[in-house]
Structure formats: structure tokens, C-alpha cells
Enzyme design. Structure first.
Site, PDB file in Angstrom:
ATOM      1  CG  ASP A 188      -2.868   2.235  -3.877  1.00  0.00           C
ATOM      2  OD1 ASP A 188      -1.893   1.844  -3.220  1.00  0.00           O
ATOM      3  OD2 ASP A 188      -3.277   1.647  -4.893  1.00  0.00           O
ATOM      4  CB  SER A 241      -2.176  -1.774  -3.638  1.00  0.00           C
ATOM      5  OG  SER A 241      -1.329  -0.726  -3.233  1.00  0.00           O
ATOM      6  CB  SER A 300      -0.903   0.007   1.240  1.00  0.00           C
ATOM      7  OG  SER A 300      -1.661  -1.179   1.339  1.00  0.00           O
TER       8      SER A 300
END
Length: 358
Positions: free
Chosen positions: A282, A280, A242
Site C-alpha cells: 500500500d 498488501s 496492493s
């Protein structure tokens, strides 16, 4: 952890065409403070973790004053506490704390325990955001405590920001190189006034082959045979990682404009080779110190200024360029780390980087 590493510009490599602030750091936004608590232990558990604290208005105005703020999520495989109220009210009056996935609960509890005025604090929700450091730091230790939060908060200061394997970035990996905390800034002109856009990242995402700097496919030119890739992607159920992007500006913006600024940070992520993979998280948060709100005063907020929408484009350019450089700085400043179970994540070879880009 001891040998000296250089930032991207110290290598003679510049990103974008806009000038940086004096420090090329998020702290070029006046009044903002950053601090770290790094937890690096061998026993009883191997720990490579920590906390990074960002105070939008410094210690003196913490909790009692607020700023307009917003956020954006590119891919939501992560956690940011307090985002619900941030989006509802468009205001921020708490610290922003970056840490490990396993530390979110403890850090959130810690900052609430440290708040010195819980009656008036009831109108805000601390922002605690995470990336996963369980490859290099024992995920079962749950090591972070209120004491660690206090250390990070007490360490906050203006001036240069320590980067790489520090604070929340201690155990992080980016594009299969050791990474962590990185920062950068840009100065932009809006309606004849010079404003600063500063970015700080905690980077922990991406594949080696996707790493790009200034449009050049750097990762493809540093193969696994030269610098080994961490084995974590060969382990079942270990996801991609991340990034948390913190954007600050002294330009007077509304909360909705802060949302817009946070979304543009994603473009800087994309320029380095971030694709928002399924695993991930983000997240970007943006705030403006151009209007300071006195939360304990009665009556209307007066004398507010807002940049017209038609004149906001220079700030978009600033955040994209600063985000890209902050991510690269997080890698350039990090050092090879041996962690949990003897796992090794190697640093980006800077001589190799300069030979590719210069």
C-alpha cells in the site's frame, strides 16, 4: 470490455461534503496529464496487463522541471522504484508509471531509454510502482516492453481519464470485484484561495466482506452466492494484493507537507475497507504543482510559496474524500474479465449497489 459502466456519482451517490473539480479527476490539477497502454491478448500468452503514465507537469516540462513531492508506505509488500531519491531530495521530475509487478524492470528500463536528455536526466530517478496482476495475466510472459512504455507516454493528455480495466489496472481485482484505475478530485479553500486535490489509484486489494462505501457495509450485502468471489485466495501463497495512490494538488506545499498528504490517503483507503494486510503493498505518492522548479537553471529557486502548517487541514479532508471515491470508481468502471487459465473476476453489480446505498 465493451458495455458501458458508470462512475459512482453517475449513479447518484456522493462521497463526502467537498465539491469535486469539473472532471472529478486527477487532471483537474492544471497541467497534469494521464495516459494508458492496455495490453489485452489471447496468444501466445493470455495477457491482461498494461501501463498507466502520470506526468505531473505534462510533456513540455518533463525532465527539465520538477515539483516538491513526498510519499508514504502503509504496508510495504510491494515495489516503488525511485522512492529513495524522492525521500532524500523531496523533488519529482520524472513520470509516475503504474504497472504489474512483473513489469517493473521493463518499464523502468523503458522510461530511461525514452528519456531524450540523459545527461541532465542523471539527477532524477523514475517512479515505477506496481500491483500484482498475475491472477488474470500470465505471470511468466514478461510481456511489457519499451514500446508499451512509449505508447503510454504518447497517450498522456489532460481532460477526462479513462478508468476501470485500462493501463496498469487492466488485470487488477479489488475487494473481490474486478477493478483497476480510478480517479476523483476535490476543491478546497485555503486562506481564501481555491485549490484542487486530485487522486488516481491502481486498486488491487481487499476482501469482499470488508468493502464499505459511505460507511455502509456493501460487500457483506453482495454474497458469493450472488456474485462469485475469485478463487485466488484458495490458492496457496497467493497474497492479498496492493494499491498505489497518486495524489496531486496545485496548492503550494513543501516536500514534507507532501509526505503528510500522502499519509492521509491511507485514511481514504481505510474508509473503503483496506486494512493493510500482510501481503498488501500500500503505497502513496503526493506532489504539488504550486511551485515549479526549473532544474536546468543556475542559482537559487526564487519566489517559492508554502501553505502554513496551521492552514493545511482542508487539503487533508480533500485527499481522504478523493481517495475513497477514486477507489470506488476503479470498481464501478471495471467490467467482468476472463483471463489467464480461464479465471473469471466479476464486476460489481451497479443496480445492486444503488439499491443498497440509495
Amino acid at each position: 470490455m465493451s458495455h458501458q459502466r458508470k462512475r459512482l456519482r453517475d449513479l447518484g451517490i456522493e462521497v463526502g461534503d467537498l465539491p469535486t473539480g469539473p472532471l472529478n479527476a486527477i487532471t483537474d490539477v492544471s497541467g497534469l496529464e494521464v495516459g494508458h497502454c492496455t495490453v489485452w491478448e489471447e496468444t501466445p500468452s493470455v495477457l491482461r496487463t498494461g501501463i498507466t503514465a502520470i506526468l505531473p507537469l505534462g510533456k513540455e516540462k518533463l525532465w527539465s522541471h520538477g515539483v516538491f513531492a513526498g510519499s508514504s508506505v502503509f504496508n510495504g509488500y510491494g515495489e516503488m522504484t525511485g522512492r529513495g531519491w524522492l525521500e532524500e531530495a523531496g523533488q519529482l521530475s520524472s513520470p509516475i508509471l503504474l504497472t504489474s509487478y512483473y513489469g517493473v524492470g521493463a518499464v523502468h528500463r523503458g522510461i530511461n531509454q525514452l528519456c531524450d536528455d540523459k545527461d541532465t536526466h542523471s539527477g532524477t530517478h523514475p517512479i515505477v510502482a506496481e500491483t500484482w496482476d498475475g491472477w488474470l495475466s500470465d505471470p511468466n510472459a514478461f510481456a511489457l516492453t519499451t514500446e508499451h512504455v512509449a505508447r503510454a507516454m504518447n497517450d498522456t493528455h489532460s481532460g477526462p481519464v479513462e478508468e476501470g480495466c485500462v493501463g496498469g489496472g487492466t488485470g487488477m481485482v479489488c475487494h473481490d470485484f474486478k477493478a483497476g484505475i480510478g480517479t476523483s478530485s476535490r476543491e478546497v479553500n485555503v486562506l481564501g484561495e481555491t485549490y484542487t486535490v486530485g487522486v488516481l489509484v491502481q486498486a488491487n486489494y481487499g476482501d469482499r466482506k470488508d468493502l464499505r462505501i459511505n460507511g455502509v457495509s456493501v460487500g457483506e450485502q453482495i454474497p458469493d452466492a450472488d456474485v462469485p468471489v475469485p478463487d485466488r485466495k484458495r490458492v496457496p501463497h497467493v497474497e492479498d494484493g496492493s494499491i498505489i495512490i497518486v495524489v496531486a494538488t496545485d496548492a503550494p506545499l513543501s516536500s514534507k507537507q507532501c509526505d503528510r498528504l500522502a499519509r492521509r490517503a491511507t485514511l481514504g483507503l481505510g474508509r473503503t475497507g483496506g486494512y493493510g494486510h500482510n501481503g498488501s503493498g500500500d503505497y502513496a505518492i503526493a506532489f504539488s504543482t504550486g511551485n515549479i522548479l526549473e532544474l536546468r537553471e543556475e542559482g537559487m529557486h526564487a519566489n517559492l510559496k508554502i501553505v502554513p502548517e496551521k492552514d493545511i487541514n482542508p487539503l487533508f479532508h480533500g485527499v481522504v474524500q478523493a481517495t475513497e471515491e477514486a477507489i470506488v470508481n476503479s470498481i464501478c468502471k471495471a467490467t467482468t474479465t476472463i483471463g489467464y487459465k480461464g479465471r473469471v473476476v466479476h464486476e460489481l453489480p451497479l443496480e445492486r449497489l444503488t439499491s443498497i446505498l440509495i
